[in-house]
Write an enzyme that holds these catalytic residues in place. Sequence first.
Site, PDB file in Angstrom:
ATOM      1  N   HIS A 199       0.839  -1.191   0.000  1.00 18.23           N
ATOM      2  CA  HIS A 199       0.000   0.000   0.000  1.00 18.23           C
ATOM      3  C   HIS A 199       0.877   1.245   0.000  1.00 18.23           C
ATOM      4  CE1 HIS A 199      -2.940   2.939   1.772  1.00 18.23           C
ATOM      5  NE2 HIS A 199      -3.635   2.426   0.785  1.00 18.23           N
ATOM      6  N   HIS A 259      -7.595  -1.185  -4.644  1.00 17.43           N
ATOM      7  CA  HIS A 259      -7.777  -1.715  -3.289  1.00 17.43           C
ATOM      8  C   HIS A 259      -8.476  -3.076  -3.310  1.00 17.43           C
ATOM      9  CE1 HIS A 259      -6.755   2.477  -2.317  1.00 17.43           C
ATOM     10  NE2 HIS A 259      -6.284   1.985  -1.187  1.00 17.43           N
ATOM     11  N   PHE A 275      -1.250   7.391   4.786  1.00 20.70           N
ATOM     12  CA  PHE A 275      -1.325   6.295   3.816  1.00 20.70           C
ATOM     13  C   PHE A 275      -0.108   5.370   3.859  1.00 20.70           C
ATOM     14  CE2 PHE A 275      -4.510   8.748   1.036  1.00 20.70           C
ATOM     15  CZ  PHE A 275      -5.560   8.112   1.659  1.00 20.70           C
ATOM     16  N   HIS A 320     -11.375  -1.251   4.272  1.00 18.17           N
ATOM     17  CA  HIS A 320     -11.434  -1.328   2.811  1.00 18.17           C
ATOM     18  C   HIS A 320     -12.385  -2.397   2.299  1.00 18.17           C
ATOM     19  CE1 HIS A 320      -9.202   1.826   1.012  1.00 18.17           C
ATOM     20  NE2 HIS A 320      -8.538   1.878   2.148  1.00 18.17           N
TER      21      HIS A 320
HETATM   22 CU1  C2O Z   1      -5.231   3.306  -0.012  1.00 18.19          CU
HETATM   23 CU2  C2O Z   1      -7.751   3.660   2.595  1.00 18.19          CU
HETATM   24  O1  C2O Z   1      -6.277   3.868   1.486  1.00 18.19           O
END
Ligand code: C2O
Length: 575
Positions: free
Chosen positions: A149, A178, A320, A333
């Site tokens: 990430h 994601h 992030f 997510h």
């Molecule tokens: Cu890539 Cu919730 O972030």
Amino acid sequence: MEAKRWVLAILSTFILAGLLVSLLVHDSLNVKYSYMGELKNIFLSVVEEGWSSGSNADFVGVVLSPNLTTCHKSLSDADRPVYCCPPKRDSEEPFIDFQFPDPSSPLRLRRPAHLVDADYIAKYNKALSIMKSLPYDDPRNHMRQANMHCIYCTGAYNQQHSNSLLKIHRSWLFFPWHRMMLYFHERIIGSLIGDDTFALPFWNWDAPDGMKIPNMYMNGSFVDKDRENSHLPPQVADINFDYVESGLEPEDQIATNIALMYHQMVSGAKKTELFMGCRYKAGEEGFCDGPGTIELAPHNALHTWVGSTLNPERENLGAFYSAARDPIFYAHHSNIDRLWEVWRGLRGNKPEIIDPEWLESYFFFHNERQQLVRIKIRDVLDITKLRYAYEKVDLPWLNARPKPAVPPKIARHILKVRDQQHGLQLPSNTESTEFGPEGQTLDTTIRAKVHRPKTRRTKKEKEEEEEVLVVYGIDVKKDMYVKFDVYINAVDETTIGPESREFAGTFVNMRRGVRLVMKEEDAVGKKKSNLKLGVSELLEDLEADRDESIWVTVVPRGGTGVNTTVDGIRIEYMR
Ligand code: C2O
């Protein structure tokens, strides 16, 4: 398109001919091999970009993808150097192309995190502790997963064919990227405990019972000490958090959250771009900064809400580069991913985007067998094919259409009188309200009267074209957290929030290291962003549908607007 194929075929013939001639002329082996290499590259890129399988077989063009040889130092959200590259370059490994899992393999059912049972938690806990104890060399290691990430959010890779950085937030890459990350993560977890039915939980923050950090994240391997203490359960989450505690009672916070959800999923998300984010294309010029409704909030807002105020960048979840170190990231997510499915379902499951530059974009992840896999966005658009599903849960926000705080007739009367006194009057027929060459600083609330080019549109016209309020030229001068809300025809925006119909939407900028290219001299290649808010339904509810202008207020939250300017506000129409 046929023509392009012919051009490619002819080109290839020329190259072959060139190669033969050169072989006749030079007999040095070196030359021969380097030609071979080049030839192979040319064919590879033709195959890669032109003759891809599927319905876009004719697509010839450059898509967004990382150049795996380039993994480099990058910048944290606050411009601190971070390094999240793998120990060995991914480019030194062979990769395989993504293959769908066997259609007869079990469907993994993702359930709400507040409803899973003790057995499930124990299994997941065990898998997480294994993941955390794997050596860093192993791509399944927990920190390596988190760093995936970090790599893609801080821009540690350059794009293929350009030295622009590749970033996966604030555009149409957000949802599919994601989804890919979770897909591989979930399978790695399952394989570590030999359970091919293992499914990630989702943090069901869009329903009252799920609106706090799920209890399972308070124990065992799920604990992350870098979370804001005062936000641990039973604190109700503020899914539109702006650094300042809302101070609302739990019931009011829940009502506000539900209203925000309605806005972000229904009335504000009637067109694809409003929900999915802007079209980010390959190359230096292609970057866009226009996140969709859900990415802005609750997504960004909850990252910040969970992260610890004791850390410089609200790590872990609040920044992030560190966010995926907190196991709750995956549940957060998973809910985002679920809401993408829900939104798709609400519009009859029709494909959201058919642009091949989106469909063919690809990324690389390690699978549960530690193989490097190349996966395209087109591969992740059908979750049944990916062999997972979401448990059906209530959507309490679905019909929660908010009411105006002040009866519209009275509100418009008050605003008109005020306008005459303070002279917000526009020259007639101005297409947009512009704030001059320097823009207007958001250190205080901005009020503007905005002209509407079209009034009294029919129902059909409104369905075809959504009326969009655009706050354009948003320039976040210092890379910092910024949040502002936008209201239409609000009599007193200091006392209302998303629970009132006057609320048109929100802008949230997470700090994220704005540099887009690695070369210092290119560092200014940053673009201003635009906030686009779908307002057709809202204007109906505010009875403003026949008015030639509306009053718009832009309200910076928590003093975060001091380094931000806005160039203007206008109405556009989106198909
Ligand atoms: Cu890539 Cu919730 O972030």
